[in-house]
Write an enzyme that holds these catalytic residues in place. Structure first.
Site, PDB file in Angstrom:
ATOM      1  N   LYS A 115      -0.335  19.884 -16.980  1.00 46.62           N
ATOM      2  CA  LYS A 115      -0.771  18.722 -16.200  1.00 46.62           C
ATOM      3  C   LYS A 115      -0.805  19.034 -14.712  1.00 46.62           C
ATOM      4  CE  LYS A 115       0.292  14.872 -19.245  1.00 46.62           C
ATOM      5  NZ  LYS A 115       1.057  13.662 -19.479  1.00 46.62           N
ATOM      6  N   LYS A 198      -6.723  20.393 -27.424  1.00 48.01           N
ATOM      7  CA  LYS A 198      -6.326  19.233 -28.241  1.00 48.01           C
ATOM      8  C   LYS A 198      -7.140  18.000 -27.840  1.00 48.01           C
ATOM      9  CE  LYS A 198      -2.581  17.204 -25.828  1.00 48.01           C
ATOM     10  NZ  LYS A 198      -1.274  16.929 -25.457  1.00 48.01           N
ATOM     11  N   LYS A 201      -6.834  11.881 -24.184  1.00 50.73           N
ATOM     12  CA  LYS A 201      -7.424  10.766 -23.449  1.00 50.73           C
ATOM     13  C   LYS A 201      -8.065  11.253 -22.167  1.00 50.73           C
ATOM     14  CE  LYS A 201      -3.653   7.774 -24.900  1.00 50.73           C
ATOM     15  NZ  LYS A 201      -2.243   7.692 -24.589  1.00 50.73           N
TER      16      LYS A 201
HETATM   17  P1  TYM Z   1       0.917  10.285 -25.784  1.00 46.94           P
HETATM   18  O1  TYM Z   1       0.666   8.933 -25.217  1.00 46.94           O
HETATM   19  O2  TYM Z   1       0.225  11.444 -25.164  1.00 46.94           O
HETATM   20  O3  TYM Z   1       0.576  10.301 -27.321  1.00 46.94           O
HETATM   21  C1  TYM Z   1       1.123   9.366 -28.244  1.00 46.94           C
HETATM   22  C2  TYM Z   1       1.383  10.047 -29.564  1.00 46.94           C
HETATM   23  O4  TYM Z   1       0.174  10.629 -30.059  1.00 46.94           O
HETATM   24  C3  TYM Z   1       0.383  12.000 -30.352  1.00 46.94           C
HETATM   25  N1  TYM Z   1      -0.846  12.743 -30.046  1.00 46.94           N
HETATM   26  C4  TYM Z   1      -1.459  13.563 -30.909  1.00 46.94           C
HETATM   27  N2  TYM Z   1      -1.176  13.892 -32.183  1.00 46.94           N
HETATM   28  C5  TYM Z   1      -2.030  14.744 -32.806  1.00 46.94           C
HETATM   29  N3  TYM Z   1      -3.122  15.266 -32.200  1.00 46.94           N
HETATM   30  C6  TYM Z   1      -3.444  14.961 -30.925  1.00 46.94           C
HETATM   31  N4  TYM Z   1      -4.538  15.466 -30.352  1.00 46.94           N
HETATM   32  C7  TYM Z   1      -2.590  14.070 -30.215  1.00 46.94           C
HETATM   33  N5  TYM Z   1      -2.606  13.549 -28.959  1.00 46.94           N
HETATM   34  C8  TYM Z   1      -1.528  12.752 -28.884  1.00 46.94           C
HETATM   35  C9  TYM Z   1       1.513  12.435 -29.445  1.00 46.94           C
HETATM   36  O5  TYM Z   1       2.174  13.574 -29.951  1.00 46.94           O
HETATM   37  C10 TYM Z   1       2.389  11.207 -29.430  1.00 46.94           C
HETATM   38  O6  TYM Z   1       3.245  11.206 -30.541  1.00 46.94           O
HETATM   39  N6  TYM Z   1       5.347  11.594 -23.921  1.00 46.94           N
HETATM   40  C11 TYM Z   1       4.722  10.834 -24.956  1.00 46.94           C
HETATM   41  C12 TYM Z   1       5.122   9.380 -24.983  1.00 46.94           C
HETATM   42  C13 TYM Z   1       6.597   9.131 -25.034  1.00 46.94           C
HETATM   43  C14 TYM Z   1       7.460   9.322 -26.166  1.00 46.94           C
HETATM   44  C15 TYM Z   1       8.735   8.932 -25.732  1.00 46.94           C
HETATM   45  C16 TYM Z   1       7.235   9.784 -27.453  1.00 46.94           C
HETATM   46  C17 TYM Z   1       7.373   8.645 -24.027  1.00 46.94           C
HETATM   47  N7  TYM Z   1       8.651   8.537 -24.445  1.00 46.94           N
HETATM   48  C18 TYM Z   1       9.838   9.012 -26.580  1.00 46.94           C
HETATM   49  C19 TYM Z   1       8.355   9.852 -28.312  1.00 46.94           C
HETATM   50  C20 TYM Z   1       9.622   9.465 -27.868  1.00 46.94           C
HETATM   51  C21 TYM Z   1       3.208  10.880 -24.760  1.00 46.94           C
HETATM   52  O7  TYM Z   1       2.723  11.105 -23.660  1.00 46.94           O
HETATM   53  O8  TYM Z   1       2.485  10.564 -25.837  1.00 46.94           O
END
Ligand code: TYM
Length: 336
Positions: A115, A198, A201
Site C-alpha cells: 500500500k 488479487k 476494490k
Molecule cells: P478487506 O476489507 O480488504 O476485505 C474483507 C475480507 O475480504 C477478503 N478478501 C478477499 N478474499 C479472497 N480474494 C480476494 N481477492 C479478496 N479481497 C479481499 C479479505 O481477506 C477479508 O477477509 N484488514 C481487513 C479488515 C479487518 C479485519 C479485522 C479482518 C479489520 N480488522 C479483524 C479480520 C479481523 C481488510 O482490509 O479486509
C-alpha cells in the site's frame, strides 16, 4: 486456549463496493458460521481512514457495506453487526497493543509495503499501525476464530504474536490463541484482467472485478472479457498450474457451486473457455443477483441499516468493555 468458548470475529473496510473476492473469500463463510457460533462482524471505518476518505463517501460506504452484509445473509438477530467507530474499546486496546508490537514485526507486513509503495515517508502513521488495530478488533472480544481471505493471514499471525507477548510480558493467560479460518475454493480471488493480481476494490479497472451490485448484463460482460488462455479445460486441477487466469475462473466456479476445483475440471474437461464462461456467468448471476436486489431494497431504508449498526454496537460494547477493564488492571492503570 485461554478461553473455552468459540467466538468468531471478522471485519471489512468500507472503502468502496464489495466484490466477488470479499464475498467468496470472507462474507459467504461468515454467513455459514453464524449458525454455529457466536459471531461479530464489523465494518471497519477506523481502518478505512488510514487512507484519506471523503467524509460523505465514508458514511455512504459504511451503510452500503453493512447493507451488503445483510443482503448476503448476515442475520442481525444471530450475528452482532456494527461499525467499528461506535465501539471505542477497539481504539483504546489498539493503544496498548501499539506498546506491545515491535517495530520489526510491522516492518515485515507485506500489505503495508504494497500500500505504501515508494511513498513510504508520505503515508499516514495509521497505515503503519493498521495491523495493531486489527489485533485489537479481535482481542478486545477475546475472539478465537477469524474467517478471512488469504491476504489477511500475515496480519493474523501478528495478532497471535501480540497476544502471546502480552500474556508473556504480564505473566497472564489472558488473550486466546487466534485461529484464522481460510475456507473454500476461492480464498484468493484474482483480478479478471491479470491472474497475478488479487481482485481488489482499489484496482483502477472496473473490469478487474465483479461487484455485488453489478447487474446481470454487467456480470456477463465482465466474465466474457476476463483474460484466459487458448487451452481447453484440463481433467484435473493440478494441470492448471502455470495458468493463473484459468485457475482463477475454475476456483470461482467451484466456490459458487460448492464443488472442488477437481470436480469443476472433470465436469468441463476438454471444453474451451468460451463455453465455460457462459456457464460461469449464469452461475454468478444466479448467486449474486438476489443479493444485489436486496441491497437495492436496503438502500431505500437507511434508517433500518443504521438501527442494525446501532444495536449491534451496543451489544459489542457490552462484550468489549469488561475485557478492556481487565486489560487496564493487568497493565496497571489506576481505577480508583
Ligand atoms: P478487506 O476489507 O480488504 O476485505 C474483507 C475480507 O475480504 C477478503 N478478501 C478477499 N478474499 C479472497 N480474494 C480476494 N481477492 C479478496 N479481497 C479481499 C479479505 O481477506 C477479508 O477477509 N484488514 C481487513 C479488515 C479487518 C479485519 C479485522 C479482518 C479489520 N480488522 C479483524 C479480520 C479481523 C481488510 O482490509 O479486509
Amino acid at each position: 486456549m485461554a478461553t473455552g468458548q468459540t467466538r468468531v470475529f471478522s471485519g471489512v473496510q468500507p472503502t468502496g463496493n464489495l466484490h466477488l473476492g470479499n464475498y467468496l473469500g470472507a462474507i459467504r463463510n461468515w454467513v455459514d458460521l453464524q449458525y454455529r457460533y457466536e459471531c461479530l462482524y464489523c465494518v471497519v471505518d477506523l481502518h478505512a481512514i488510514t487512507i484519506f476518505q471523503e467524509p460523505k463517501a465514508l458514511r455512504d460506504s459504511t451503510r452500503e457495506v453493512a447493507a451488503g452484509l445483510i443482503a448476503a445473509g448476515i442475520d442481525p438477530r444471530r450475528s452482532i453487526l456494527f461499525n467499528q467507530s461506535q465501539v471505542p474499546a477497539h481504539a483504546e486496546l489498539a493503544w496498548v497493543i501499539n506498546c506491545i508490537t515491535r517495530l520489526g514485526w510491522l516492518n515485515r507486513m507485506t500489505q503495508f509495503k504494497d500500500k505504501a509503495g515508494k511513498n513510504r515517508e508520505a503515508v499516514s502513521s495509521g497505515l503503519y499501525v493498521y495491523p495493531n488495530l486489527m489485533a485489537a478488533d479481535i482481542l478486545v472480544y477475546k475472539a478465537t476464530h477469524v474467517p478471512v481471505g488469504e491476504d489477511q493471514k500475515q496480519h493474523l499471525e501478528l495478532t497471535r504474536d501480540v497476544a502471546q507477548k502480552f500474556n508473556n510480558d504480564y505473566g497472564v493467560n489472558f488473550f486466546p490463541e487466534v485461529e484464522p479460518l481460510i475456507l473454500g475454493e476461492a480464498t484468493r480471488v484474482m483480478s479478471l484482467r491479470d491472474g497475478a493480481k488479487k481482485m481488489s476494490k482499489s484496482d483502477p479497472s472496473d473490469y478487474s472485478r465483479i461487484t455485488m451490485t453489478d447487474d446481470a448484463d454487467t456480470i456477463a460482460l465482465k466474465i466474457r472479457k476476463a483474460k484466459t488462455d487458448p487451452e481447453p479445460i484440463p481433467e484435473t486441477a493440478a494441470s492448471l498450474s502455470g495458468r493463473p487466469e484459468a485457475a482463477n475462473l475454475i476456483g470461482i466456479y467451484g466456490a459458487l457451486s460448492g464443488q472442488s476445483r477437481d470436480q469443476v475440471c472433470a465436469a468441463f474437461a476438454g471444453k474451451g473457455f468460451a463455453e465455460f464462461k457462459n456457464a460461469l456467468a449464469d452461475l454468478c448471476v444466479e448467486k449474486l443477483a438476489p443479493i444485489a436486489e436486496e441491497m437495492r431494497r436496503l438502500r431505500q431504508d437507511p434508517a433500518y441499516v443504521d438501527s442494525v449498526l446501532r444495536e449491534g454496537a451496543a451489544k459489542a460494547r457490552a462484550l468489549a468493555e469488561p475485557i478492556l477493564r481487565e486489560v487496564h488492571d493487568i497493565v496497571g492503570f489506576l481505577r480508583p
